[in-house]
Design a protein around this motif. Sequence first.
Motif, PDB file in Angstrom:
ATOM      1  N   SER A 162       2.867 -41.875  28.125  1.00 19.93           N
ATOM      2  CA  SER A 162       3.643 -41.723  26.881  1.00 19.93           C
ATOM      3  C   SER A 162       5.139 -41.554  27.140  1.00 19.93           C
ATOM      4  N   GLN A 163       5.648 -42.239  28.159  1.00 22.84           N
ATOM      5  CA  GLN A 163       7.086 -42.199  28.427  1.00 22.84           C
ATOM      6  C   GLN A 163       7.880 -42.754  27.244  1.00 22.84           C
ATOM      7  N   HIS A 164       7.260 -43.632  26.456  1.00 26.53           N
ATOM      8  CA  HIS A 164       7.963 -44.222  25.315  1.00 26.53           C
ATOM      9  C   HIS A 164       8.253 -43.189  24.229  1.00 26.53           C
ATOM     10  N   ILE A 165       7.499 -42.114  24.200  1.00 24.93           N
ATOM     11  CA  ILE A 165       7.780 -41.009  23.274  1.00 24.93           C
ATOM     12  C   ILE A 165       8.742 -40.027  23.923  1.00 24.93           C
ATOM     13  N   ALA A 166       8.599 -39.810  25.209  1.00 21.44           N
ATOM     14  CA  ALA A 166       9.353 -38.777  25.922  1.00 21.44           C
ATOM     15  C   ALA A 166      10.852 -38.997  25.893  1.00 21.44           C
ATOM     16  N   ILE A 167      11.315 -40.244  25.801  1.00 21.40           N
ATOM     17  CA  ILE A 167      12.751 -40.494  25.870  1.00 21.40           C
ATOM     18  C   ILE A 167      13.503 -39.840  24.716  1.00 21.40           C
ATOM     19  N   TRP A 168      12.823 -39.561  23.604  1.00 19.24           N
ATOM     20  CA  TRP A 168      13.486 -38.865  22.491  1.00 19.24           C
ATOM     21  C   TRP A 168      13.944 -37.463  22.910  1.00 19.24           C
ATOM     22  N   ALA A 169      13.197 -36.815  23.774  1.00 24.09           N
ATOM     23  CA  ALA A 169      13.596 -35.484  24.237  1.00 24.09           C
ATOM     24  C   ALA A 169      14.816 -35.530  25.138  1.00 24.09           C
ATOM     25  N   CYS A 170      15.186 -36.722  25.607  1.00 23.60           N
ATOM     26  CA  CYS A 170      16.334 -36.866  26.505  1.00 23.60           C
ATOM     27  C   CYS A 170      17.655 -36.924  25.751  1.00 23.60           C
ATOM     28  N   TRP A 171      17.610 -37.221  24.442  1.00 26.19           N
ATOM     29  CA  TRP A 171      18.869 -37.286  23.691  1.00 26.19           C
ATOM     30  C   TRP A 171      18.864 -36.425  22.425  1.00 26.19           C
ATOM     31  N   SER A 172      17.684 -36.101  21.913  1.00 26.31           N
ATOM     32  CA  SER A 172      17.602 -35.372  20.644  1.00 26.31           C
ATOM     33  C   SER A 172      18.240 -33.997  20.751  1.00 26.31           C
ATOM     34  N   THR A 173      18.872 -33.563  19.670  1.00 25.33           N
ATOM     35  CA  THR A 173      19.480 -32.228  19.620  1.00 25.33           C
ATOM     36  C   THR A 173      18.463 -31.149  19.280  1.00 25.33           C
ATOM     37  N   TYR A 174      17.264 -31.549  18.880  1.00 27.63           N
ATOM     38  CA  TYR A 174      16.250 -30.556  18.501  1.00 27.63           C
ATOM     39  C   TYR A 174      15.799 -29.767  19.722  1.00 27.63           C
ATOM     40  N   ARG A 175      15.636 -28.435  19.531  1.00 29.24           N
ATOM     41  CA  ARG A 175      15.067 -27.564  20.543  1.00 29.24           C
ATOM     42  C   ARG A 175      14.029 -26.649  19.901  1.00 29.24           C
ATOM     43  N   LEU A 176      13.049 -26.269  20.681  1.00 26.91           N
ATOM     44  CA  LEU A 176      11.959 -25.434  20.173  1.00 26.91           C
ATOM     45  C   LEU A 176      12.462 -24.046  19.797  1.00 26.91           C
ATOM     46  N   PRO A 177      11.880 -23.432  18.768  1.00 23.99           N
ATOM     47  CA  PRO A 177      12.153 -22.021  18.520  1.00 23.99           C
ATOM     48  C   PRO A 177      11.723 -21.173  19.715  1.00 23.99           C
ATOM     49  N   ASP A 178      12.342 -20.013  19.852  1.00 23.70           N
ATOM     50  CA  ASP A 178      12.113 -19.164  21.033  1.00 23.70           C
ATOM     51  C   ASP A 178      10.634 -18.863  21.249  1.00 23.70           C
ATOM     52  N   GLN A 179       9.972 -18.343  20.208  1.00 28.67           N
ATOM     53  CA  GLN A 179       8.585 -17.913  20.361  1.00 28.67           C
ATOM     54  C   GLN A 179       7.663 -19.089  20.659  1.00 28.67           C
ATOM     55  N   THR A 180       7.934 -20.220  20.036  1.00 24.62           N
ATOM     56  CA  THR A 180       7.109 -21.412  20.293  1.00 24.62           C
ATOM     57  C   THR A 180       7.195 -21.801  21.761  1.00 24.62           C
ATOM     58  N   ALA A 181       8.412 -21.832  22.309  1.00 22.80           N
ATOM     59  CA  ALA A 181       8.587 -22.192  23.720  1.00 22.80           C
ATOM     60  C   ALA A 181       7.858 -21.203  24.628  1.00 22.80           C
ATOM     61  N   LYS A 182       7.968 -19.923  24.321  1.00 28.39           N
ATOM     62  CA  LYS A 182       7.341 -18.901  25.169  1.00 28.39           C
ATOM     63  C   LYS A 182       5.818 -18.991  25.116  1.00 28.39           C
ATOM     64  N   TRP A 183       5.259 -19.276  23.932  1.00 26.72           N
ATOM     65  CA  TRP A 183       3.803 -19.370  23.818  1.00 26.72           C
ATOM     66  C   TRP A 183       3.258 -20.641  24.454  1.00 26.72           C
ATOM     67  N   ILE A 184       4.066 -21.685  24.516  1.00 26.11           N
ATOM     68  CA  ILE A 184       3.624 -22.891  25.220  1.00 26.11           C
ATOM     69  C   ILE A 184       3.510 -22.614  26.710  1.00 26.11           C
ATOM     70  N   VAL A 185       4.471 -21.872  27.249  1.00 25.88           N
ATOM     71  CA  VAL A 185       4.488 -21.598  28.689  1.00 25.88           C
ATOM     72  C   VAL A 185       3.427 -20.580  29.066  1.00 25.88           C
ATOM     73  N   ASN A 186       3.327 -19.492  28.318  1.00 22.01           N
ATOM     74  CA  ASN A 186       2.361 -18.425  28.628  1.00 22.01           C
ATOM     75  C   ASN A 186       1.860 -17.795  27.340  1.00 22.01           C
ATOM     76  N   LYS A 187       0.552 -17.654  27.211  1.00 25.53           N
ATOM     77  CA  LYS A 187      -0.023 -16.950  26.075  1.00 25.53           C
ATOM     78  C   LYS A 187       0.032 -15.449  26.372  1.00 25.53           C
ATOM     79  N   PRO A 188       0.755 -14.674  25.562  1.00 26.78           N
ATOM     80  CA  PRO A 188       0.948 -13.266  25.890  1.00 26.78           C
ATOM     81  C   PRO A 188      -0.236 -12.371  25.556  1.00 26.78           C
ATOM     82  N   SER A 189      -1.149 -12.826  24.687  1.00 26.19           N
ATOM     83  CA  SER A 189      -2.256 -11.964  24.261  1.00 26.19           C
ATOM     84  C   SER A 189      -3.360 -12.810  23.656  1.00 26.19           C
ATOM     85  N   ASN A 190      -4.495 -12.171  23.381  1.00 25.58           N
ATOM     86  CA  ASN A 190      -5.600 -12.871  22.724  1.00 25.58           C
ATOM     87  C   ASN A 190      -5.219 -13.205  21.289  1.00 25.58           C
TER      88      ASN A 190
END
Length: 559
Positions: free
Chosen positions: A330-358
């Motif tokens: 899916s590199q054809h989708i990924a290139i949007w992340a290379c120029w787009s100004t959108y960034r994930l909200p803080d909590q969303t990014a943290k939960w993607i990387v590590n789930k803090p609780s059940n």
Amino acid sequence: MTKRNRRLAIRLAICLIVGFGLWGLPRLASYVGATRRVAVPLKPGNVKAPTQRSIEWRDSSELTEKILQYWSAKPLGDWQSKGKIDIPRALMARFMLRQDLDAANAFFVKQEPWGNPGSTWAGHPNGDYDFTLAGLTPILFLFGEDPETLYPETRDHLIKTLLPLDGGDPIVTVPRTFGLVPDTENHLLMTEGSRYLKNRWLMQHGSQLPKHDNIANGLEAWLLNLIEELRSAGLYEFNSIPYEGYTLTALLNLEAFGSAEVQASARELLDQLNWAYALSSLSFRRYPPFRRQYKHAGDTSLSGDRHVALIKPWISLLPEGPTGLRLKQSQHIAIWACWSTYRLPDQTAKWIVNKPSNYFVRFGHGPDSSPEIYSGGPGYLLSAGGVNRGSQSLIVARPITLMLDDGANDLSKVLHLSGPGEDFRHWNNTGVWKRFAVAAGPVQIPANWRPDAQSDLWAVYHRDQGQCIGVHSNKSLGLVHLVHSDDPKQALAQLQEANPNAKRLQTTFKIPGGERIHYDVHAEHDRWVIQQVDNQIIDRNYDQWPAMQGTLNDMPCAN
């Protein structure tokens, strides 16, 4: 037959054909259409998508650079066959890296539209040009005022020829279907988002024509209404393979280049979709039910959804995020992340990387659809496989899966269960509760797993620190329970004591020291398999479930 009789027969035949068409075409359109007939706003539920942003993201990473290099190395090739996907991205990468600019501009200025916008079908075989529109529009906005990169002649050709749509009349139905078949949400967003953005560019650069005024021509209001429908009713093409990626990239175009109101609306929907990804994934893997192409029903990759192609490069931009991330598809989708100004909200990014609780969450998708149900926490995710609602629903139900932090990336390498039988159209794989799953078929155990403790009814597998997995399995019933323990023999003894009767397990499971769960593994396809928890009333009608409902951090979420 006389001439008079022949004329009468011809008239009768014409009347019958017209009559059948008036009666049958709307019914046929309803059957063959791949979009919802009526949008029903969902209750928002008590799990709200985070919006707070304070992270100072990096502009590039090893992964985003590799994505750009991948596309810049792609030959421009034949526009007719490669203009839908590959060439717009190959041009974008060249412009972003300022490479081969003379050749890229020379190629660009020679091209003509290879097709028309709107879904492709037998009556409209040269459709799908909106994929190209959505890929070319960011080039205009990013480089249209940079004549040393996008040469003025190339820019003018892009505007006048390769982006042919302007004005305020959206194409809302599939071409050549007599206006009877609504086009799908990804096509609407790509087609009309590109039209809207071309209008916006022209107004920002001197046009005074009323047709280019998105307020006056009504297109902005129409587009905002479409985005709000998707936000409030949810995506009809939820988790769609392959279309979800095109919906996301079309929204990113609007979030980057639209008016302040359109940007905010697109960002709100993106935040909602990315939060759903955070809750339904573990270590960039997810295996949810999805709607659209039955030919993908046999896909077994846990990284097969297109959403991950944006998530991984975004996460790679975290100031102290994971390193060494790789993207194999899916590199054809990924290139949007290379120029787009959108960034994930803080909590969303943290939960993607590590789930803090059940946590335990349920996603509703509205009438005649399938829910998503997830029980997750540090190092594990139970993912319900959903339910097919008839052939017209285009919903692919999948096995219930248990993912662990063990690197497994294929269905065969994770514990999973489904049933009855092997045909997903017969499954109701919604039997997930907190750290518990049940289905009308056996539990499939990865080949390299061996039980650490076992009885006639139960097998217990000690997989991770603090994690034992209890399994009861036969031809017509599978049960899985996650136990917080490092002692498989003790976990087995507790399971055996709480659940000693095989016949009772057909309908009831007692969590050792906890709740008693009642279920019907042969529930109708419009009812949740889980029937009752202790004396708790269960809302089993998932056609009316809220968008996101559940508990995070082992505590009820705020209303």
